[in-house]
Write a protein that holds these residues in place. Structure first.
Motif, PDB file in Angstrom:
ATOM      1  N   ILE A 290      52.287  -0.524  50.761  1.00  0.00           N
ATOM      2  CA  ILE A 290      52.521   0.688  51.549  1.00  0.00           C
ATOM      3  C   ILE A 290      53.802   0.519  52.341  1.00  0.00           C
ATOM      4  O   ILE A 290      54.165  -0.595  52.750  1.00  0.00           O
ATOM      5  CB  ILE A 290      51.330   0.992  52.486  1.00  0.00           C
ATOM      6  N   PHE A 291      54.498   1.656  52.582  1.00  0.00           N
ATOM      7  CA  PHE A 291      55.826   1.605  53.189  1.00  0.00           C
ATOM      8  C   PHE A 291      55.968   2.725  54.220  1.00  0.00           C
ATOM      9  O   PHE A 291      55.473   3.840  54.021  1.00  0.00           O
ATOM     10  CB  PHE A 291      56.909   1.769  52.111  1.00  0.00           C
ATOM     11  N   LEU A 292      56.646   2.404  55.308  1.00  0.00           N
ATOM     12  CA  LEU A 292      56.953   3.419  56.310  1.00  0.00           C
ATOM     13  C   LEU A 292      57.901   4.467  55.724  1.00  0.00           C
ATOM     14  O   LEU A 292      58.835   4.129  55.002  1.00  0.00           O
ATOM     15  CB  LEU A 292      57.616   2.795  57.541  1.00  0.00           C
ATOM     16  N   VAL A 293      57.671   5.721  56.057  1.00  0.00           N
ATOM     17  CA  VAL A 293      58.607   6.768  55.699  1.00  0.00           C
ATOM     18  C   VAL A 293      59.857   6.626  56.547  1.00  0.00           C
ATOM     19  O   VAL A 293      59.780   6.506  57.782  1.00  0.00           O
ATOM     20  CB  VAL A 293      57.973   8.165  55.902  1.00  0.00           C
ATOM     21  N   GLN A 294      60.993   6.600  55.912  1.00  0.00           N
ATOM     22  CA  GLN A 294      62.270   6.414  56.631  1.00  0.00           C
ATOM     23  C   GLN A 294      62.670   7.723  57.327  1.00  0.00           C
ATOM     24  O   GLN A 294      62.447   8.793  56.783  1.00  0.00           O
ATOM     25  CB  GLN A 294      63.340   5.971  55.665  1.00  0.00           C
TER      26      GLN A 294
END
Length: 283
Positions: free
Chosen positions: A279-283
């Motif tokens: 999972i990745f933070l939305v930039q």
């Protein structure tokens, strides 16, 4: 009325060489606060909160020290020493707390700790501990609707003893509870205190608890933990819905179910993206 084994607010009457005397009641008379506890800030007619117990001669005495437990409470106490009559437990006062053999479930050993209940002996009126704590736990079946324990309600939890299912616990100094192994994501020992959450009140009046908030509150709480983790780790977490539960427990100390709920919450709030890599933070 003076409460033995408890805190009392008493007026200072007079100073003497042994200490200061506090106003008792008709049955007890005046009560000594020994000189070692007297400070220059204590003055005649001041009111003072003190703990009342019995000294070595079984006389009422006051102290400004705060013991680990008072009458009517459960606690985990270490054995200081033993003799032919029983065990003496450390409870934060100069005189150790006595637990006679008849009140022990197994022979207590010096240096080991035990969960006990503190009471005033009906026959001798002495303070003592008992390891037979079941006798002093209440059933939730006796509660009215107004004060009944509710699902998700937070409570104080004292870990009591290990069982095949997990741990027996004492809830809010009143009720017997059970914490199951599949709800435990940290190392626990008898005597640990923590906040727990009511999961289910059983028909026998005992209570199942969990260490994580239940339902929506659990999701919100862990979602914030996961979001902070992402901010502190370059916006990336290499765990996902498909990761083994053991890896999730090892890193975050929550169940896979709680992890998936939090991921779903953050995704719906458009704060993260999800892929096979994690999972990745939305930039």
């Amino acid at each position: 009325m003076i409460k033995l084994g408890d805190y009392n607010t008493l007026k200072i009457l007079r100073r003497t060489d042994p200490g200061i005397y506090l106003e008792g009641d008709e049955q007890t008379g005046d009560i000594l606060l020994p000189q070692r506890y007297v400070t220059p800030e204590m003055h005649i007619d001041d009111e003072l909160e003190v703990f009342i117990y019995l000294d070595q001669e079984e006389r009422l005495v006051a102290t400004t020290e705060r013991p680990l437990v008072k009458v009517g409470q459960f606690a985990f106490l270490e054995v200081a020493w033993t003799n032919q009559y029983g065990a003496f437990l450390k409870w934060g006062l100069m005189k150790d707390l006595f637990c006679p053999f008849r009140e022990q479930k197994q022979r207590m050993q010096r240096g080991k700790g035990y969960v006990v209940y503190v009471k005033e002996d009906e026959a001798s009126h002495r303070l003592m501990a008992t390891a037979k704590v079941e006798k002093y736990l209440e059933s939730c079946n006796m509660l009215t609707d107004d004060n009944r324990l509710r699902h998700g309600q937070s409570c104080d939890c004292l870990v009591w003893q290990k069982t095949d299912l997990g741990f027996k616990v004492i809830i809010d100094n009143r009720y017997q509870g059970q914490l199951y192994d599949n709800q435990i994501f940290q190392t626990l020992h008898a005597g640990d205190r923590m906040t727990a959450y009511v999961d289910h009140v059983r028909e026998d009046g005992k209570v199942d608890v969990t260490l994580q908030p239940t339902g929506r509150q659990q999701t919100l709480d862990f979602a914030e933990v996961l979001l902070r983790y992402l901010y502190e780790n370059g916006g990336r977490c290499n765990l996902s819905d498909n990761s083994p539960a053991e890896l999730i427990v090892d890193r975050f100390h929550v169940s896979k179910k709680a992890f998936k709920r939090a991921v779903g919450d953050l995704y719906r709030r458009r704060l993260i993206t999800i892929s096979d890599e994690g999972i990745f933070l939305v930039q």
